[in-house]
Design an enzyme around this catalytic site. Structure first.
Site, PDB file in Angstrom:
ATOM      1  N   SER A  28       0.839  -1.192   0.000  1.00  0.00           N
ATOM      2  CA  SER A  28       0.000   0.000   0.000  1.00  0.00           C
ATOM      3  C   SER A  28       0.886   1.259   0.000  1.00  0.00           C
ATOM      4  CB  SER A  28      -0.956  -0.041   1.195  1.00  0.00           C
ATOM      5  OG  SER A  28      -1.949   0.940   1.083  1.00  0.00           O
ATOM      6  N   ASP A 156      -8.962  -6.550  -4.120  1.00  0.00           N
ATOM      7  CA  ASP A 156      -8.566  -5.277  -3.505  1.00  0.00           C
ATOM      8  C   ASP A 156      -9.660  -4.232  -3.721  1.00  0.00           C
ATOM      9  OD1 ASP A 156      -7.303  -2.927  -2.680  1.00  0.00           O
ATOM     10  OD2 ASP A 156      -5.362  -3.551  -3.479  1.00  0.00           O
ATOM     11  N   HIS A 186      -6.640  -6.025   0.031  1.00  0.00           N
ATOM     12  CA  HIS A 186      -5.585  -5.016  -0.083  1.00  0.00           C
ATOM     13  C   HIS A 186      -4.347  -5.323   0.754  1.00  0.00           C
ATOM     14  CE1 HIS A 186      -3.910  -1.110  -0.969  1.00  0.00           C
ATOM     15  NE2 HIS A 186      -3.880  -0.775   0.313  1.00  0.00           N
TER      16      HIS A 186
END
EC number: 3.3.2.10
Length: 214
Positions: A28, A156, A186
């Site tokens: 991320s 995601d 995610h």
């Protein structure tokens, strides 16, 4: 607070360790920082897992991501006020895991407790949103000079692969690796730690055959 500030911090840590470069992996925002560190010449290889920053200054996808995090602000406020008691509320597990895993069961009770605690004590949340709003995403990806691996997650909800992979696939040099993990959200380390470990280690071994030999 911004990705550049976070990269500065990691650079200081590398300097303290006496490491000029290292194999850098990030998920991320951490993926964004990983590519930023590569741009600064601190990476031997870079692996971005569901990496953020895959946009230009005015990309619609950037504002989509920011909108998702703004929409999550009430949940953050509840976590800040109630702490662990927030998990007793109806649908709390479902709401808390939506941005993280493919299913609510993808995160254990202990892990979810840690997530709530982190969310309740994260002063950088809104600072990062403001910076992301006014700054461009990852730049100069076409000049990436080390082996790079972009790992996308099929389920995601934060940066869905169908809309958020193009910046990387169009910008990274030919020869970069792209992997799509099925059935995970995610933050796939919660749902598939073994698969993630294998992806990371096998890529590093390919980049540095002597690592496998040793």
């Amino acid at each position: 607070m911004s990705s550049a500030v976070l990269a500065d911090h990691v650079e200081r840590q590398l300097d303290e360790l006496g490491w000029e470069t290292s194999h850098i992996v990030g998920n991320s925002l951490g993926g964004w920082v990983a590519f930023e560190l590569e741009r600064r010449g601190r990476a031997r290889s870079v692996t971005g897992i569901a990496p953020a920053g895959g946009w230009t200054r005015w990309s619609p996808v950037k504002f989509e991501v920011i909108a998702k995090f703004i929409a999550g602000a009430p949940i953050l406020a509840v976590a800040h006020i109630l702490g662990q008691r927030a998990l007793r509320l109806p649908f709390s597990r479902l709401l808390a895991t939506l941005p993280i895993s493919a299913t609510p069961d993808g995160v254990s009770e202990r892990e979810l407790s840690g997530i709530i605690d982190d969310a309740a004590h994260c002063p950088a949340y809104f600072q990062l949103l403001v910076k992301a709003l006014v700054l461009p995403g990852l730049q100069e990806l076409e000049h990436t000079a080390v082996p790079s691996h972009v790992v996308l997650c099929e389920q995601d909800r934060v940066v869905p692969p169908s809309r958020f992979s193009r910046h990387f696939t169009d910008s990274l040099p030919a020869g970069h690796r792209l992997t799509v993990l099925d059935g995970v959200g995610h933050v796939p380390m919660f749902e598939a730690p073994g698969r993630i470990t294998e992806l990371i280690t096998s890529f590093i071994e390919e980049c540095c055959p002597h690592v496998r030999a040793s």
